[in-house]
Design an enzyme around this catalytic site. Structure first.
Site, PDB file in Angstrom:
ATOM      1  N   GLU A 166     -74.492  -2.614  68.251  1.00 23.34           N
ATOM      2  CA  GLU A 166     -75.301  -3.606  68.955  1.00 23.34           C
ATOM      3  C   GLU A 166     -74.815  -3.773  70.395  1.00 23.34           C
ATOM      4  O   GLU A 166     -73.612  -3.835  70.647  1.00 23.34           O
ATOM      5  CB  GLU A 166     -75.227  -4.947  68.227  1.00 23.34           C
ATOM      6  N   GLU A 214     -77.162  -4.315  60.269  1.00 28.99           N
ATOM      7  CA  GLU A 214     -75.972  -3.571  59.878  1.00 28.99           C
ATOM      8  C   GLU A 214     -76.227  -2.606  58.725  1.00 28.99           C
ATOM      9  O   GLU A 214     -75.714  -1.479  58.717  1.00 28.99           O
ATOM     10  CB  GLU A 214     -74.839  -4.535  59.514  1.00 28.99           C
ATOM     11  N   PHE A 238     -68.307  -8.344  63.996  1.00 27.74           N
ATOM     12  CA  PHE A 238     -67.144  -8.891  63.310  1.00 27.74           C
ATOM     13  C   PHE A 238     -66.929  -8.079  62.039  1.00 27.74           C
ATOM     14  O   PHE A 238     -67.899  -7.641  61.407  1.00 27.74           O
ATOM     15  CB  PHE A 238     -67.352 -10.363  62.941  1.00 27.74           C
ATOM     16  N   ALA A 239     -65.685  -7.902  61.645  1.00 27.56           N
ATOM     17  CA  ALA A 239     -65.393  -7.147  60.424  1.00 27.56           C
ATOM     18  C   ALA A 239     -66.115  -7.747  59.225  1.00 27.56           C
ATOM     19  O   ALA A 239     -66.530  -7.023  58.312  1.00 27.56           O
ATOM     20  CB  ALA A 239     -63.889  -7.114  60.178  1.00 27.56           C
ATOM     21  N   ASP A 240     -66.268  -9.059  59.217  1.00 27.79           N
ATOM     22  CA  ASP A 240     -66.945  -9.750  58.120  1.00 27.79           C
ATOM     23  C   ASP A 240     -68.342  -9.182  57.881  1.00 27.79           C
ATOM     24  O   ASP A 240     -68.834  -9.152  56.747  1.00 27.79           O
ATOM     25  CB  ASP A 240     -67.081 -11.239  58.428  1.00 27.79           C
ATOM     26  N   HIS A 242     -66.497 -15.326  60.479  1.00 24.12           N
ATOM     27  CA  HIS A 242     -66.169 -14.466  61.610  1.00 24.12           C
ATOM     28  C   HIS A 242     -64.668 -14.243  61.786  1.00 24.12           C
ATOM     29  O   HIS A 242     -64.242 -13.720  62.813  1.00 24.12           O
ATOM     30  CB  HIS A 242     -66.711 -15.070  62.913  1.00 24.12           C
TER      31      HIS A 242
END
Length: 326
Positions: free
Chosen positions: A29, A60, A83-85, A129
């Protein structure tokens, strides 16, 4: 040599790999003018064009699967999640497809995707996050997990992850993006993901294994303990969690007889428990005391300043070191 931050090291590694291999592409993004969610892609689209630095909408699941298809078509995608989340939204593509391609094809096909996961606390960003996700994926055969801390290691092991033929999670800690050090202008050799552990400080009385912000805090806590007690502490940065460099830890524990592990993820099911398990299974006779874990609290992460109570501080780590030395 030049002073470089983790943020700059991430950017430089991609510039170097994209210049080396035209099949390296970037997916995510706002990768164009904005330079990605955290600015780490700055200048890449201008240099290499929109056909190699592809901007996707907030989707995603879609761009994860797109990247897997691109990898099967001969490309080496770098895929960033804001964010990894948010990798949970691409979980199907990562865990059920990318991780199993080599096995399901009988070794004929590979899936060289690098999934980039900026993780952890420090931004006061709340429950969705700020999580540390390494243990979520460590249970999945077929995935590799790279987690360097320092700018030099981030640059080297990011390039190694991009070159690897298996799907690789490249996890960095957002709170360390401003960490700086002197980095060579040229990287002599891109390292292997095997035997990646590094003794960052030698010692004789305790082995500590830590990565990301916990490693930074361990260094500070260890200095305090050594000054106060006269004991010396050996500190190991694994740099790569899967495949894990067990031998460097075993050799250290056999010398010191004691072990502590530290990370920011919650203790329950955290990757530190796996490290402890390996050491107990292989170094039980040499251990003088039970291993100690210092980790995040088993709690949902609150928004704002309250997050500081969930992650191990220098004081928490110092207390863990003193406990391990008893």
């Amino acid at each position: 040599m030049s002073e470089m931050s983790v943020m700059k090291a991430l950017n430089l590694a991609m510039f170097e790999e994209m210049a080396t291999d035209e099949k390296v592409i970037c997916i995510g993004e706002d990768l164009g003018k904005q330079g990605g969610c955290w600015g780490t892609f700055t200048g890449l689209q201008e240099k290499f064009g929109k056909n190699r630095v592809l901007e996707f909408p907030i989707l995603e699941a879609g761009y994860t699967l797109f990247s897997v298809g691109a990898a099967l078509g001969g490309y080496r995608p770098i895929v960033e999640y804001m964010f990894a989340d948010f990798a949970t939204l691409g979980f199907e593509g990562i865990v059920d497809i990318a991780a199993k391609i080599r096995f399901n094809s009988g070794g004929v096909d590979s899936c060289p995707v690098t999934f980039v996961l900026p993780q952890g606390g420090g931004g006061k960003s709340g429950a969705h996050h700020s999580q540390s996700v390494e243990a979520w994926f460590a249970n999945v055969p077929g995935l590799k997990i790279v987690a360097p801390t320092t700018p030099a290691d981030v640059r080297a092991y990011y390039r190694a992850a991009i070159r690897d033929d298996d799907p690789t999670l490249f996890i960095y800690q957002r709170a360390t993006m401003g960490l700086t050090e002197e980095v060579p202008d040229e990287l002599d050799e891109v390292p292997s993901l095997l035997k990646a552990g590094k003794v960052v400080k030698t010692g004789a009385d305790l082995t500590v294994v830590a990565y990301h912000r916990a490693l930074v805090n361990v260094m500070a806590a260890a200095a305090q303990v050594e000054a106060e007690t006269g004991k010396t502490i050996e500190i190991i940065d694994p740099r790569v969690l899967i495949p894990f460099d067990k031998e460097i830890v075993f050799d250290s524990v056999k010398k010191t007889g004691r072990l502590m592990v530290a990370h920011e993820a919650p203790e329950r099911g955290g990757f530190g428990a796996q490290i402890v398990s390996w050491v107990v299974e292989n170094c039980m006779k040499e251990l003088k005391a039970a291993p100690v874990r210092v980790s995040g609290v088993n709690s949902i992460i609150p928004f704002g300043d309250l997050e500081k109570y969930l992650y191990p501080s220098v004081e928490d780590i110092k207390a863990g070191i003193l406990k391990a030395l008893k």
